[in-house]
Design an enzyme around this catalytic site. Structure first.
Site, PDB file in Angstrom:
ATOM      1  N   TYR A 144       0.856  -1.192   0.000  1.00 43.84           N
ATOM      2  CA  TYR A 144       0.000   0.000   0.000  1.00 43.84           C
ATOM      3  C   TYR A 144       0.887   1.235   0.000  1.00 43.84           C
ATOM      4  O   TYR A 144       1.778   1.371   0.849  1.00 43.84           O
ATOM      5  CB  TYR A 144      -0.912   0.007   1.229  1.00 43.84           C
ATOM      6  N   ASP A 239       9.419   3.424  -0.628  1.00 45.05           N
ATOM      7  CA  ASP A 239       8.375   4.071   0.167  1.00 45.05           C
ATOM      8  C   ASP A 239       8.728   3.861   1.625  1.00 45.05           C
ATOM      9  O   ASP A 239       8.423   2.832   2.216  1.00 45.05           O
ATOM     10  CB  ASP A 239       7.020   3.460  -0.179  1.00 45.05           C
ATOM     11  N   LYS A 267       4.957  10.353   8.193  1.00 45.58           N
ATOM     12  CA  LYS A 267       4.805   9.945   9.581  1.00 45.58           C
ATOM     13  C   LYS A 267       5.836  10.600  10.507  1.00 45.58           C
ATOM     14  O   LYS A 267       5.660  11.735  10.940  1.00 45.58           O
ATOM     15  CB  LYS A 267       4.818   8.415   9.680  1.00 45.58           C
TER      16      LYS A 267
END
Length: 452
Positions: A144, A239, A267
């Protein structure tokens, strides 16, 4: 069991918010029951709407590596806020953030700040297409990378637990520009890049998978990706929205000594506020506007509050001993989970390297606990998980029973079999002891559910 106050709030929320939440996995659909509404958090603890305290292993899905409401981070946000919450103009703090990112992740010689991890991956992939002049991108099954149309193909995490992995609303023409690889599939990766490399702009991967649960990369696969992408003129994108500054100060690329062409962050880089970044060598990043033809912009990019929180967090993470402490806490938590499962009468294994001969030999297990740095997943699986094929076979029913029992005992764990848990440096011995006690009851509850 969800408290009465949260239940009432959820009923109210469903009248005006889609599904009662603003991100699907928060609705607790994969585990049943209703979500806990949170009113505050501090350290390793979150407090529900009715005042119940929980040991938190969600950590806002990763950013709270220092714990909630760290005094220095809070102070940095407050000091920034009194000067104004947004300017839509450049600041010196943004320069400092770019310099610090380049220091900690050397391949990010130049970077662009954005407002989320999804924006970071979208920007990096648009850049890859613009730089190479190619259209096709490659992602892994179960991976994802945010909510862009071309990335919601064979997606993991909430997309796998809440509906079809291929999202409705994604045009077939757009989906056709995305090709799929198996995570850790060396031969499949080599074959695809040799056959189709001339049409592939980029391969984007989670260098440690976190959206099919925590799955470590096979070093041979990473080496294959780097070699074959280079030969094909294809950009390799890491990622690191989840892994950046969590599995090592320099991210997974530092941990595994593999250098991608582009890196995406999110994050932790925002210290708990909405932020993301993508970056790489000057030659590639110079294609981004205003230097080049690849356009990307954002009103809140480089937001002063988010930059203040992120800078403070990253500076605190550079202190001596932080990652040693984080590693020790993560090992202790993993061992506590395994010990609790065994106490409840289940066969359980701790797996730090799913690619070792010993790990591959595991069969007939009830529970496999996999960890990379401060990322942990409890898989209700009979063997190790090395990709989506094994993850998809895990017992969702056992996980749901286990999760519900943990919540009842005051431990807040990610409400999906396919999410990683995130310990922080704020998790102390008292929190770990409470967790292990709760785990025994949770595994006992899971044991009563058929393994299938």
């Amino acid at each position: 069991m969800t408290d009465a106050v949260s239940k009432s709030l959820f009923e109210r929320a469903q009248k005006t918010l889609v599904g009662g939440v603003n991100s699907p996995v928060r609705a607790f659909g994969p585990v049943g029951g209703d979500p806990v509404f949170i009113k505050e958090a501090r350290g390793c603890t979150i407090v529900g709407a009715d005042g119940t305290e929980y040991v938190d292993y969600v950590g806002s899905w990763g950013p709270m590596i220092l714990g909630h409401a760290h005094p220095e981070v809070v102070a940095a946000i407050q000091q920034a806020a009194v000067k104004g919450s947004s300017y839509g103009a450049p600041t010196e703090a943004e320069i400092e953030m770019g310099e610090l990112i380049a220091e900690l992740v050397p391949n990010m010689e130049m970077s662009r700040l954005v407002s989320s991890g999804t924006e970071a991956t979208m920007g990096a992939l648009r850049l890859a297409r613009g730089y190479t002049g190619r259209d096709v991108i490659v992602k892994c099954e179960g991976g994802y990378h945010g909510g862009a149309d071309y990335l919601l193909v064979k997606a993991g995490s909430g997309a796998a637990t809440l509906g079809e992995p291929n999202s409705a609303g994604v045009p077939a023409a757009i989906a056709s520009t995305t090709a799929i690889l198996g995570y850790n599939d060396v031969e499949g990766t080599r074959a695809m890049l040799r056959e189709r490399g001339s049409e592939i702009a980029a391969v984007i991967i989670e260098p440690v998978a976190g959206n099919m649960g925590c799955v470590a990369p096979d070093p041979a696969w990473l080496a294959c990706l780097r070699e074959e992408c280079t030969k094909a003129g294809t950009l390799l994108i890491f990622d690191e929205v989840m892994t950046g500054f969590r599995v090592a100060l320099g991210g997974a690329q530092a941990r595994y000594a593999v250098t991608p062409d582009l890196t995406c962050l999110g994050k932790i880089v925002g210290g708990g506020l909405p932020v993301g970044a993508y970056g790489g060598p000057r030659e590639i990043m110079s294609k981004v506007a205003p230097l080049g033809p690849v356009y990307q912009a954002g009103t809140l990019s480089g937001n002063p509050l988010a930059v203040a929180a992120g800078l403070t967090t990253l500076k605190l993470l550079r202190a001596d001993g932080v990652y040693d402490r984080l590693e020790a806490i993560s090992v202790s938590l993993t061992d506590a989970i395994v010990a609790a499962a065994k106490e409840a009468g289940l066969t359980a294994h701790r797996v730090d390297d799913p690619h070792s001969e010993a790990a591959r030999a595991i069969t007939g297990a009830d529970v496999v606990v996999q960890r990379v740095g401060a990322m942990i997943t409890t898989f209700f699986s009979d063997g190790v998980v090395r990709g989506w094929g094994q993850a998809d076979k895990c017992s969702r029913a056992r996980f749901a029973a286990w999760h519900g029992a943990l919540l009842k005992a005051g431990v807040y764990w990610p409400p999906s079999q396919f999410e990683s848990a995130f310990p922080s440096v704020a998790h102390d011995q008292a929190a770990l002891a409470k967790t292990q006690k709760a785990m025994v009851a949770a595994f006992t509850a899971a044991r009563s559910i058929a393994a299938g």
